[in-house]
Each structure stands twice: as C-alpha cells, then as structure tokens.
Write a protein that holds these residues in place. Sequence first.
Motif, PDB file in Angstrom:
ATOM      1  N   THR A  79       0.831  -1.205   0.000  1.00  0.00           N
ATOM      2  CA  THR A  79       0.000   0.000   0.000  1.00  0.00           C
ATOM      3  C   THR A  79       0.863   1.252   0.000  1.00  0.00           C
ATOM      4  O   THR A  79       0.618   2.198  -0.755  1.00  0.00           O
ATOM      5  N   GLY A  83       1.354   3.921  -3.198  1.00  0.00           N
ATOM      6  CA  GLY A  83       1.099   5.342  -3.008  1.00  0.00           C
ATOM      7  C   GLY A  83       2.283   6.186  -3.417  1.00  0.00           C
ATOM      8  O   GLY A  83       2.128   7.216  -4.105  1.00  0.00           O
ATOM      9  N   TYR A  88      -1.837   4.928  -5.902  1.00  0.00           N
ATOM     10  CA  TYR A  88      -2.718   4.670  -4.762  1.00  0.00           C
ATOM     11  C   TYR A  88      -4.096   4.216  -5.250  1.00  0.00           C
ATOM     12  O   TYR A  88      -4.658   4.781  -6.171  1.00  0.00           O
ATOM     13  N   VAL A 296      -5.744   7.664   4.415  1.00  0.00           N
ATOM     14  CA  VAL A 296      -4.675   8.081   3.510  1.00  0.00           C
ATOM     15  C   VAL A 296      -3.577   8.842   4.255  1.00  0.00           C
ATOM     16  O   VAL A 296      -2.412   8.825   3.848  1.00  0.00           O
ATOM     17  N   PRO A 430      -2.698  10.849  -2.604  1.00  0.00           N
ATOM     18  CA  PRO A 430      -3.027  10.563  -4.010  1.00  0.00           C
ATOM     19  C   PRO A 430      -3.088  11.840  -4.834  1.00  0.00           C
ATOM     20  O   PRO A 430      -3.440  12.911  -4.328  1.00  0.00           O
ATOM     21  N   GLY A 436      -8.572   8.086  -3.946  1.00  0.00           N
ATOM     22  CA  GLY A 436      -8.483   7.891  -2.511  1.00  0.00           C
ATOM     23  C   GLY A 436      -9.742   8.271  -1.782  1.00  0.00           C
ATOM     24  O   GLY A 436      -9.713   8.601  -0.609  1.00  0.00           O
TER      25      GLY A 436
END
Length: 566
Positions: A79, A83, A88, A296, A430, A436
């Motif tokens: 993850t 990103g 992302y 996020v 993002p 996101g």
Amino acid sequence: MTDRWALAPAEDAGVDVAPLGPDGLPAGPVRRESDLAGAVRSRPEVTRWVWRSTPEVYPRLLATGVRVERCYDIEDAETLLLGHEGRYGEPRSATAALARLRGGPVPPDPPQRSAEPGAQSPLFEPTGSRLPLTDLLAVYAEQLRRHDRTAHPDRMRLLTAAESAGMLVAAEMNHAGLPWSAEVHRRLLRDLLGERYPGGGEPRRLAELADQVSAAFGRRVRPDLPADVIKAFAQAGIKVKSTRRWEIRSVDHPAVEPLLEYKKLYRIWVAHGWSWLQDWVRDGRFRPEFLAGGTVTGRWVTNGGGALQIPKVIRRAVVADPGWRLVVADADQMEPRVLAAISRDPGLMEVAGRESDLYQSVSDRAFSGDRDQAKIAVLGAIYGQTSGDGLKNLAALRRRFPKAVAYVDEAARAGEEGRLVRTWLGRTCPPAAGSGEDAAGEAGIPIGEDDTETRPDGQAPWVPGYASANSRARGRFARNFVVQGSAADWALLMLAGLRQACADLKAELVFFQHDEVIVHCPAEEADTVVRAIRASADLAGRLTFGETPVRFPFTTAVVECYADAK
C-alpha cells in the motif's frame, strides 16, 4: 544464523517457514511445520518475521500467548509503495503484487468485511489470497528493491517498519481490549436517558425532549429527522440550512434548547446505548477492531464500535482493573510542532523547543501576546484558512515564520496542481481525490455532522469527490496532509518505542487515537510507564525528523477512570 525469517500459513493448517538472506530471498530450505505458534516459539532468535498480513497471522499467535518482536507486513508495505509510485488505489494484495511482478492480470482485492461484534477474525477474507512462500518472498524481494528507488530510501524503509510495528500494536490492542465497566455504563445511560420502553422505542428522556420540541413549534416534529426540523423552522419564519449544532444554537426560538439536548442524547443512545453495550463489551473489555494506517494520512480507524468517538460522558465507564491504573497521555500541540520539524523554520523550531506553551510563545512573537489569535493563525495555516481574518493572520505568521508557511503553501500548490504530496517519511497523498475517496472521510478533516465545529476556519469539510471538482479544496487537504500525515508517522514510531519499553512489564497498550494513548498497567508500574511514554516521544522525534530543537511533550495522567484524565 539469520535473525529474519518468513512464514506463510498453508492450506492444511500448517505453516511454511524459511530463513532469509539480505536480498529477501530464502537463505535455506522452506520447511513445512504443523503448528504456527510452535514454529515461532521454537525460534526465539528471530527478531523480525516477514509475512503476508499481520491481521491474518498475529491474532492467532496472540491467542496462544506468543508475542513477536518485529514484523514486516508485505501487504501493508505494498500500500505504501503503490502510493509513493502514484498508484494509490490499485489492488494491494500480495496476489496482485505478484501478478504485477510477473506481468499477468491483476486480480482485485477481496472485499473488506464488516466488523462482527464480539468476534476476532481477519480483516480480509483469506479466500484466494494465500501464496506459496516462495512466491510471497519474490514479492518481498521486489519490495526491497522498490524501497531503494524511492525519493528517500532510508525514510521510506523507516516508514514501512513503523507501519508494520503499528500493525502489531493494533493486533495487541484488539487482543487486550479496553477495560470497560458495563455496570457503570448502564447507570450512565439510565441517568442520561431514563427508562427504556418496551419494543425498542426511544427512552423516556428523549421522548420528553421530543414532546418539548413539538410543543415549541406548535405541531408534531420529529427531532431525529433533519428535514422535518428545517421545515418546522421555515414555517416559523426562520431559515436554516442544516441542523448542525453550530447553526442551530444561533437561532432565537424556544425549540432550540430542547432540540440541542435531544441531538446530544440521541447520538449517545444510537452510538453508545444499550444495544452497543451488548454488542461490543464482553468480559469487562470493549473490543473494537483497531486498524493501523486506515486512512490516507496514516491515521488509525476502527472497524466497528466507534472507539475513536467515545463521548466524554461515556468515558466514565472506562475503568481500570482492581489494583491497576490507566496512564492517559495526550501529545501537546502536536501538529504545530510537526510543522516546525518538517519545515525546518528556525523561529518555529526554537518556539517548539521551549518548555512554555507553544501558542503563547508564537503570540509573543507575532500577535502581541494574544494567544487565541496565535492559535487560530497556526491552525489556519495548517488547515487552509486563507481568506478574511485568516489572510491577515497568515501574513503576520509569514513575517515571523516564513519557512513554515512556505512549506504548507507549497504543499497546497502541489495539491491544486495534482502533483504528489508526501509526508516527511514518504507517505503519499493521491494525486486526485477519485483514487483515494474511500479514505477522505477520515483523512484528517472531520466530516461528522457536528465535528465541523472543530475546523478553525469554519469552512465546510473536504468530502469524497469534492476535491476532484475543486482544486482549491484539494489544495487545502494537501496542506494539512503534509503535517497531519507526518504527525501520524511520528506517532507510529512513538507507539513502537512504547511497545518495546513495555515488553518486560505487565502493562498493555489498550487505546490509541491520533495524539492520545492509554496504557493499562498495575499501579506499581505507572511511574515507569509515564517515563516510557516521554522517552518514546523523544526517540520518535529524533528517528522521524532527525536532530532538531523541537520537543514532543506529553501531558500524562494516572487515573482509575478515563474520564478523570480530562
């Protein structure tokens, strides 16, 4: 003898394990063992386990009394790396990562399950997500190479390690649970809401307040229906756009007082009432499911139970075990201190390194001693208040702390232009809201009905999809992201240090929320825990931001009841 091993649960309930070399590939044969806990327990020399997913493996280990020192969570790392690469939102599973590595079709991630009250189970359904250990390690080895290609490899590796440590902490908190007195909770509900009526209808106090609201309007009004309330005000000649507390309280009408009281108690009844107590508290513990890095920005969330929104009055039910204490620690003015550290503004770093109150020190420099004005200015710079009085405050702040303001200004500009924006360690925002949107609600700007009041600028919050239609809104989000996300990075390292410091104690981490941590410990360990929290905060500051004058102090309270810490 290597101190880093990998493991992967097998289909037959066994586990495959292998030692690892510096390149992340097996440094010896893959071995099939029949028992997960036995495989880990028999290798005390291993200081870091590499596995697919912490929620898949670690709860099973904790259930058998096995604790690991460190781990590397491959899917969590995926993850972060996606990103950083501007991707992302792409599938993050190890299966998807292997498909990308080998150029095959990339499968979607399995759906996230809903929380099940009273259950402790993996966050994602394991069906179709298991890989042979050799395939899993091919993904891991490629991730090590991808870390080397990031903007700041050492920082990114630290972020990944901190995230994996956070996953361990979250699993241990889920296993321990937050001490909770069901008896105290029931008494609170009875005092606040009155008797429960048969059939699950509103309790007595809510019914009384609803009658008062209706009487004030001269007709039957459902105070739990915003459209009905807005219509009633309109018929009374009063125009309101919403039933948010900050808007309603400014209205001169006899319905306002009972309506606000109704809304407050209604939220308690729905979110933390008798049904909630039955679903989420068992054996003297509240058991939500903490998810590290659930947004996020890296802030945590919970999968059910609403642990991060416990009303102050309900905190009276959070009670330590007999002979134990709750050490409640709040980071003091964390976001401005983080801004000082990441911007390297000499003036703000000097202020953030003093023993005195940060906002008062800022006010002495730039706002003629007006602390409230200084606080509004600093938070306005972080959250994006750049009009009206906010513009005037920002100008005063820029004169005294030019590098700090320029840092968030540049982040906002990058956000408006759709460029990638990163925290100090490399967590990436993002480039567009659409990738996101699932995280937008908890990304740092509150979207709850009444939480809007916490915004220093009074502006509407950033909601899913809005930033893609309004670049200025996304600029405000990016401005906040670089500060709040860097604060989340620091908090992970603080938690990792605190977990390590408490490893030989009976103390257990039981709660974490943005800038607040609670440790449940025997009374005789409380002073040791207080010292460990402060030492962990200092260490996290050095690890995250390097050597700076900035201090990250905590206000701590040793109490038997959570509510007494405030």
